[in-house]
Design a protein around this motif. Structure first.
Motif, PDB file in Angstrom:
ATOM      1  N   TYR A 106       0.847  -1.192   0.000  1.00 38.88           N
ATOM      2  CA  TYR A 106       0.000   0.000   0.000  1.00 38.88           C
ATOM      3  C   TYR A 106       0.878   1.235   0.000  1.00 38.88           C
ATOM      4  CZ  TYR A 106       1.162   0.963   4.842  1.00 38.88           C
ATOM      5  OH  TYR A 106       1.841   1.277   5.983  1.00 38.88           O
ATOM      6  N   ARG A 161      -8.366  -7.599  -2.568  1.00 40.44           N
ATOM      7  CA  ARG A 161      -7.728  -6.297  -2.744  1.00 40.44           C
ATOM      8  C   ARG A 161      -8.762  -5.172  -2.677  1.00 40.44           C
ATOM      9  NH1 ARG A 161      -6.197  -2.178  -5.764  1.00 40.44           N
ATOM     10  NH2 ARG A 161      -7.881  -2.591  -7.221  1.00 40.44           N
ATOM     11  N   ASN A 162      -9.887  -5.380  -3.358  1.00 40.92           N
ATOM     12  CA  ASN A 162     -10.914  -4.340  -3.365  1.00 40.92           C
ATOM     13  C   ASN A 162     -11.473  -4.089  -1.963  1.00 40.92           C
ATOM     14  OD1 ASN A 162     -10.543  -4.073  -6.051  1.00 40.92           O
ATOM     15  ND2 ASN A 162     -12.268  -5.380  -6.639  1.00 40.92           N
ATOM     16  N   ASP A 165      -8.851  -2.369   0.039  1.00 37.79           N
ATOM     17  CA  ASP A 165      -8.651  -1.009  -0.453  1.00 37.79           C
ATOM     18  C   ASP A 165      -9.754  -0.083   0.079  1.00 37.79           C
ATOM     19  OD1 ASP A 165      -7.216   0.862  -2.042  1.00 37.79           O
ATOM     20  OD2 ASP A 165      -8.884   0.820  -3.459  1.00 37.79           O
ATOM     21  N   ALA A 168      -8.862   0.738   3.467  1.00 39.93           N
ATOM     22  CA  ALA A 168      -7.635   1.520   3.554  1.00 39.93           C
ATOM     23  C   ALA A 168      -7.874   2.980   3.188  1.00 39.93           C
ATOM     24  CB  ALA A 168      -6.571   0.905   2.642  1.00 39.93           C
ATOM     25  N   ARG A 169      -8.835   3.220   2.294  1.00 42.29           N
ATOM     26  CA  ARG A 169      -9.104   4.602   1.877  1.00 42.29           C
ATOM     27  C   ARG A 169      -9.483   5.476   3.073  1.00 42.29           C
ATOM     28  NH1 ARG A 169      -8.003   5.718  -3.736  1.00 42.29           N
ATOM     29  NH2 ARG A 169      -7.730   3.616  -4.522  1.00 42.29           N
ATOM     30  N   GLN A 174      -3.861   3.621  -0.130  1.00 39.10           N
ATOM     31  CA  GLN A 174      -4.340   2.945  -1.316  1.00 39.10           C
ATOM     32  C   GLN A 174      -3.666   1.586  -1.354  1.00 39.10           C
ATOM     33  OE1 GLN A 174      -2.332   4.168  -4.799  1.00 39.10           O
ATOM     34  NE2 GLN A 174      -3.996   3.643  -6.180  1.00 39.10           N
ATOM     35  N   VAL A 175      -4.467   0.530  -1.502  1.00 46.36           N
ATOM     36  CA  VAL A 175      -3.879  -0.804  -1.562  1.00 46.36           C
ATOM     37  C   VAL A 175      -3.574  -1.117  -3.015  1.00 46.36           C
ATOM     38  CG1 VAL A 175      -4.274  -3.240  -1.172  1.00 46.36           C
ATOM     39  CG2 VAL A 175      -5.028  -1.578   0.511  1.00 46.36           C
ATOM     40  N   ILE A 176      -2.335  -1.418  -3.281  1.00 41.82           N
ATOM     41  CA  ILE A 176      -1.912  -1.637  -4.664  1.00 41.82           C
ATOM     42  C   ILE A 176      -2.078  -3.096  -5.049  1.00 41.82           C
ATOM     43  CG2 ILE A 176       0.126  -1.617  -6.157  1.00 41.82           C
ATOM     44  CD1 ILE A 176       0.999   0.826  -4.392  1.00 41.82           C
ATOM     45  N   ASP A 177      -1.779  -3.964  -4.131  1.00 46.21           N
ATOM     46  CA  ASP A 177      -1.780  -5.369  -4.500  1.00 46.21           C
ATOM     47  C   ASP A 177      -1.899  -6.227  -3.249  1.00 46.21           C
ATOM     48  OD1 ASP A 177      -1.670  -7.483  -6.183  1.00 46.21           O
ATOM     49  OD2 ASP A 177       0.505  -7.485  -6.402  1.00 46.21           O
TER      50      ASP A 177
END
Lengths: 282, 388
Positions: A106, A161-162, A165, A168-169, A174-177
């Protein structure tokens, strides 16, 4: 020199003071960090904030200023960071257990939000870590064991991930992977039974191989015997009666051979063909 | 101040010869005379240091005593020795200057500013000139802001507080071994078997600024990504494919592609150069069973070999029998009756010669088999031929 000191003392003090004030005022924001300047708790500026697709050198890193004593600066890492999760035991839909170790990458995209909600990065990381474990357990628990191992992993990971994410927002991250690093059978019964299964599969393979060998051997023998029979038939078929005689002679030779296990006593009738001449009859 | 004093002393020494006490002084007296010229020279110089002024005061009381004392020489000369060094002592403390005395520049000025300038120059050149090796690159940051990337050679930047250079090995391949050590590392294959697998990843940096600024822990990321990619690839293969050579090559290829795709999506600046699977073994818990499979293959091959040997034997035998029959038969065809008889008698001869025989002559006579006799001769069997 002393004269210089006497005459320029005031200006020297002024220069020193100016340097001190400058050092208190100017801040250096390195390329790998972003800085939030807060004035009495209120965020007033973000330096070197992350923006996608901006080449390094144009991101706003470098020298900046603050009002000494009033503004405080919080530095936040701008790079892609790692959330490592404690390995989790996941129960698949077919009631099989799997030890799963995942990681997420992230980055902080909204440092102000991050400072407001989490204060520092350790908090964000520990929060994300616990969210990640629960999301992983939840999502993987909906899959069958076999699908966890194979291609379906792709969509599963995207779902995880979604979900992560979205959480995390709230922290300005932002979660990248998200990826599964390890998926192992838990120690003890599941692992042992897997070993047993592998063992029995190999034993089956070994038995099959041996049986195949036997089969092939039998076929080869039978073919050879058939071939031999054909050869015999071709030869002996020319005169079956002579064969009968010839073979009988050979058979007597073999049966009454001196090296046979038992010696034989032969009782002959005078009518015997062999004694025909012995009796003097024509 | 040092310079002035130094000059003063030189002048003093030069004037010593003209000292009013010249008559007394031979060799050791010379220094004794110095205070007087000193006294004379110091005021014009206007030296702020008190040392030269002290000397005449100290000398003052002693000088008048000199005529009465017959042997003041010794004590005087010892004092002079101290005095000779004396002037430096107070100066050291009072002046607070360097503990050693720098040689003077021509023109009477100190080397001190020059030395400072030289040190600064050396410092500047160290932080301004950078040698970048053949396989290296350097990242220049100006107050933390990325400015440029330095290529191999001698490169010049602004000095330290302004610009900083971070040199890194770039084109050299680095190797990462996973797992570290020789411990067993089990992975699940697509058919839910386990395989003990270890591999290494070779990589290099393709974009130094991304490598430096983009990821918090590039090496750790590389390891994590390698693990994830390897497990994903192995999970798509069956155990036998993983163990076989061609399957391994496939896995290496797909792991490399996967890793590169993930690392590119992170903009890591890392280039994966290759993935080598070092070993793929069955877990040691089931190794015996795997060995038994290859043993079984050997057994099967051995069985086939034995069968083939038997086949060769039986065929050769058949051919031999057939050939010999053919030969006899050819002769038999020429004289059937005679040949047949001959064969019959020859065979009977052989058979009967080697066995006990009993011929029962009279027909209709009830005959008893002498069983004990038979038993003695032939313990088990009696073969009637032709019938009684």
């Amino acid at each position: 020199m002393g004269g210089f000191w006497h005459t320029h003392r005031t200006s020297l003090f002024a220069v020193a003071a100016a340097i001190v004030v400058l050092m208190m005022t100017l801040i250096v924001v390195p390329e790998r960090q972003q800085a939030v300047i807060t004035r009495g708790g209120e965020p007033v500026a973000v330096i070197n904030r992350f923006k996608p697709n901006v080449p390094f050198g144009e991101t706003g890193a470098g020298i900046w200023y603050r009002v000494p004593g009033v503004d405080s600066v919080t530095y936040i890492d701008k790079r892609v960071m790692d959330v490592d999760m404690e390995p989790q035991t996941v129960l698949s839909t077919d009631q099989l257990r799997l030890n799963v170790d995942a990681y997420a990458r992230y980055r902080i995209i909204d440092p102000v939000k991050m400072v407001q909600t989490a204060r520092n990065q350790e908090t964000v990381e520990s929060q994300l870590s616990s969210i990640l474990s629960s999301v992983v357990r939840q999502e993987l628990g909906r899959r069958s064991f076999a699908s966890l191992l194979t291609a379906e992993r792709g969509t599963t990971m995207a779902n995880i991930r979604n979900l992560l994410d979205a959480q995390a927002r709230k922290y300005g991250a932002q979660v990248i992977d998200v990826r599964i690093k390890r998926a192992d059978l838990p120690d003890g019964t599941p692992l042992d039974s897997a070993f047993r299964r592998m063992q029995s599969a190999r034993q089956q393979e070994a038995a099959t191989l041996r049986a195949q060998g036997q089969k092939n051997g039998q076929i080869i023998r039978a073919e050879a015997e058939a071939q031999a029979a054909k050869i015999y038939a071709e030869a002996y078929g020319k005169d079956p009666q002579f064969y009968d005689f010839y073979r009988a002679m050979q058979s007597y030779d073999t049966t009454f051979a001196p090296d046979s296990k038992t010696s034989s006593t032969i009782i002959l009738s005078p009518d015997n063909e062999y004694l025909k001449q012995f009796r003097g009859k024509p | 101040m040092d310079i002035k004093d130094g000059i003063g002393r030189l002048v003093g020494l030069a004037m010593a010869g003209k000292s009013p006490w010249g008559d007394k002084g031979t060799g050791g007296d010379k220094p004794e005379g110095t205070p007087v010229p000193d006294k004379g020279t110091a005021p014009p110089d206007g030296a702020p240091s008190g040392a030269p002024e002290d000397k005449p005061k100290a000398k003052g009381p002693r000088n008048p005593w000199l005529p009465p004392a017959d042997e003041p020489r010794r004590s005087a000369s010892i004092e002079d020795i101290f005095k000779n060094r004396g002037p430096e002592g107070p100066r050291r403390i009072g002046g607070g200057g360097p503990s050693f005395r720098l040689p003077e520049r021509p023109g009477g000025k100190s080397w001190f500013p020059v030395a400072i300038a030289a040190i600064v120059a050396v410092g500047l050149s160290v932080s301004m000139v950078h040698q970048i090796g053949t396989t290296e690159q350097g990242i220049v940051t100006t107050f933390g802001k990325y400015t440029k990337t330095l290529d191999p050679g001698f490169r010049i930047t602004l000095p330290w507080p302004i610009q900083q250079v971070d040199v890194e090995e770039v084109s050299e391949f680095r190797s990462e071994q996973i797992p570290e050590g020789s411990a067993q590392k089990l992975m699940l294959t697509g058919d839910q078997n386990l395989v003990d697998l270890s591999y290494n990843v070779r990589w290099s940096i393709k974009d130094l600024k991304q490598f430096r600024f983009q990821l918090a822990d590039p090496e750790g990321t590389l390891r994590d990504v390698a693990e994830a990619a390897m497990r994903a690839s192995v999970a798509q293969k069956r155990l036998n494919d993983v163990l076989s050579g061609s399957g391994r090559a496939d896995i290496e290829q797909s792991v490399m592609q996967r890793m590169q795709a993930i690392l590119d999506s992170y903009r890591s600046g890392i280039k994966v150069q290759g993935v080598q699977i070092r070993k793929t073994d069955p877990p040691k818990e089931v190794e015996e069973a795997f060995k038994d499979v290859s043993a079984a293959q050997q057994d099967a091959d051995a069985e086939v070999n034995r069968a083939e040997a038997y086949a060769q034997q039986i065929l050769a035998r058949a051919q031999g029998d057939a050939a010999s029959f053919d030969k006899i038969y050819a002769q038999y065809k020429l004289a059937p009756e005679v040949t047949k008889r001959r064969l019959y008698y020859e065979t009977m001869e052989r058979v009967l010669r080697q066995n006990d025989k009993t011929v029962i002559e009279a027909p209709g006579v009830q005959s008893y088999l002498p069983l004990p006799e038979l038993k003695r001769g032939a313990p088990t069997t009696a073969a009637p031929a032709g019938g009684q």
